[in-house]
Design a protein around this motif. Sequence first.
Motif, PDB file in Angstrom:
ATOM      1  N   VAL A 313       0.747  -1.266   0.019  1.00  0.00           N
ATOM      2  CA  VAL A 313      -0.092  -0.072  -0.063  1.00  0.00           C
ATOM      3  C   VAL A 313       0.822   1.449   0.026  1.00  0.00           C
ATOM      4  CG1 VAL A 313      -1.826   1.326   1.151  1.00  0.00           C
ATOM      5  CG2 VAL A 313      -1.923  -0.987   1.139  1.00  0.00           C
ATOM      6  N   SER A 316       2.581   1.506  -3.461  1.00  0.00           N
ATOM      7  CA  SER A 316       1.622   1.995  -4.445  1.00  0.00           C
ATOM      8  C   SER A 316       1.006   3.495  -4.192  1.00  0.00           C
ATOM      9  CB  SER A 316       0.278   1.116  -4.084  1.00  0.00           C
ATOM     10  OG  SER A 316       0.647  -0.247  -4.317  1.00  0.00           O
ATOM     11  N   THR A 317       0.972   3.897  -3.113  1.00  0.00           N
ATOM     12  CA  THR A 317       0.717   5.042  -2.871  1.00  0.00           C
ATOM     13  C   THR A 317       1.462   6.099  -3.381  1.00  0.00           C
ATOM     14  OG1 THR A 317      -0.902   4.526  -0.878  1.00  0.00           O
ATOM     15  CG2 THR A 317      -0.330   7.093  -1.033  1.00  0.00           C
ATOM     16  N   LYS A 320       1.506   6.831  -6.909  1.00  0.00           N
ATOM     17  CA  LYS A 320       0.019   7.478  -7.278  1.00  0.00           C
ATOM     18  C   LYS A 320      -0.902   6.210  -8.132  1.00  0.00           C
ATOM     19  CE  LYS A 320       1.818  12.101  -8.124  1.00  0.00           C
ATOM     20  NZ  LYS A 320       1.809  13.269  -9.023  1.00  0.00           N
ATOM     21  N   LEU A 323      -5.517   4.059  -3.719  1.00  0.00           N
ATOM     22  CA  LEU A 323      -5.541   3.245  -2.533  1.00  0.00           C
ATOM     23  C   LEU A 323      -6.148   2.059  -2.415  1.00  0.00           C
ATOM     24  CD1 LEU A 323      -4.368   3.260   0.551  1.00  0.00           C
ATOM     25  CD2 LEU A 323      -6.746   4.449   0.834  1.00  0.00           C
ATOM     26  N   ASN A 387     -11.361   2.858   1.894  1.00  0.00           N
ATOM     27  CA  ASN A 387     -11.080   3.917   0.827  1.00  0.00           C
ATOM     28  C   ASN A 387     -12.115   5.249   1.249  1.00  0.00           C
ATOM     29  OD1 ASN A 387      -9.588   4.799  -1.318  1.00  0.00           O
ATOM     30  ND2 ASN A 387     -11.533   4.471  -2.503  1.00  0.00           N
ATOM     31  N   PHE A 396      -6.862  11.386  -1.384  1.00  0.00           N
ATOM     32  CA  PHE A 396      -6.770  10.357  -2.189  1.00  0.00           C
ATOM     33  C   PHE A 396      -7.728  10.377  -3.203  1.00  0.00           C
ATOM     34  CE2 PHE A 396      -5.557   9.331   2.223  1.00  0.00           C
ATOM     35  CZ  PHE A 396      -4.357   8.512   2.137  1.00  0.00           C
ATOM     36  N   PHE A 399      -6.324   9.634  -6.793  1.00  0.00           N
ATOM     37  CA  PHE A 399      -5.732   8.324  -7.285  1.00  0.00           C
ATOM     38  C   PHE A 399      -6.854   7.327  -7.798  1.00  0.00           C
ATOM     39  CE2 PHE A 399      -2.828   9.332  -3.482  1.00  0.00           C
ATOM     40  CZ  PHE A 399      -1.836   9.838  -4.260  1.00  0.00           C
TER      41      PHE A 399
END
Length: 573
Positions: A313, A316-317, A320, A323, A387, A396, A399
């Motif tokens: 996570v 990945s965040t 970009k 989430l 999320n 967020f 994304f």
Amino acid sequence: MPQSLIKDILIIFACSIPVVLLLKRIHLPLVVGFLFTGALIGSHGLGLITNAQSVDTLAELGLALLLFSVGLEFSLDSFAFIRKRAMTVALAQIILTCGAGWLMGHWLGWPLGRSLYFGCVISLSSSAIVLSIFYEKKMGDSVPGRLTTTILIVQDLAFIPMIVLLPLLGPDTPNDSLLLMTLANRGVAILVLIAIVFFGRLIINQVMRHIATLGQRQMFVIAVLILGLGISWLTASMGLSFALGAFVGGLLIGFTSYKHQALAEVAPFRHCFNSLFFVSIGMLLNIQFVWDNFSIILLVLLLIPLTKLFITVGISTLVKIPLRVGIVTGLALAQIGEFSFLLVHNGFRAGVIGPYLHDLIIAVAVFNMMLTPFLILNAHKWAAHINQLLLTTKRFTKFACDDKQTISPIRQKLVDHVIICGFGPLGETLSHLFDKHNTPYVVLELNPKTIQRIRKKNVIAFYGDGTSEEILYESRIENAKLIAITVPDFLDNIAIIKQARSLNPDLQIITRSKYRSDVDKLYAAGANVVISEELEGGIEMARYGLKMVGIPVNEVDQLMTHIREYGSADFFN
């Protein structure tokens, strides 16, 4: 074959069937049933199996076939499609998970080599379990599915240097000169493998095409097995793993246009030996060790999925990726994989890890694998909840993305299309009619020359037949409107109809029957329309015959129209 080995195999399958059926009733996957069966009948359970060494031999062969199929499913398109972000996540995930495992081992007071080995073991996830669940639930084309697949492929490739170098961390590591010699020998072995892949990729497609052109299915299967077993023997003779060679052999065939048919042909062997592999893993579970060390097993069992989740996570965040995608991917990768068992086996043999760590990893891995289906099937729901909570801040929202955007371009075209099974004169006639009405279609054909010819016309075509679930899935059967089965063989017809109907219950199926006596059987198998060649021939002869004996043309045409309103095979039923 020794009688004891036959007895052990019979016990394994006899016990597996009721256990798997019972667990299937509560919607648990086959893998869980096989692991549970192994734990139940092993020497640490009921003790029904005494010859564990023989089962280990079969399990190693099962692992080789499993890794052979993993190599077959390898695709460079997986890298090209998601590109840099997925590769960044994949490489960082492996490195950071190895580091986290080393820190975990350091915290538990293990030596440096043992901690590093543990980190490498937990960095690998199970391609077999994850991809089978993705395949069954049709999750492979989603953003998390493609990201997870890419990471699994990179992990599988990272296993190669791990299996070569990690055993050198053991207490029996040679002195500097011998160490350099060992490294040189293994380096040469890796270079040989790289050369095999590089040069083999240039000629393997032509070789497989020539074999396929013979039209002998047995020769195709034999060629596939020779390639897989031959490279496996080569890697084993060079001091590397037998299973590693099977992976490389699958990798070579995976570069060709015959990969789907090869995967379909080895499927019966793969499923049989894979079950033995997972049962043998379950047999390694030491129930007494679990009881005595329950707290540490529970702690590690919690730490590994959470560590892999947070790492995935987090990376990945940073790059970009949404989430929600990172959460689903992290949960899918939460288990320890089949390659890890090979590392554990080799590490134990080399003295890098002792009996305690061996039993600990096996225990954690077995329970971890059992939890994997539950984690994956609930991942989207949990990710949506998390999320939703985090979207209270606008950070967020940028994304967000649509999963459909990453469906493979070829398969994305296949919506409301027709699948033509067999491209002989009948299949080609159908294609011309569909072309005139701009109806999209995909062709499944076993003649490689035909495949080459129609691909030059930008027709989507796959080498194989409709009896293969893998090839029908690649043809995007879940979105198809119609499948037209033009192959003349009755048994193939039945198999294709049943396979297609199981994958898409709403699909329209039209097929042919050489004999009128077979029509009812084809309808019973699930066909919507069956064209009887005997009746069609009789109707056409009758149409001309009636006109020749003086029956008015309008009456004949009216009769023919009346027959065709029912379908030629139904009218005289």
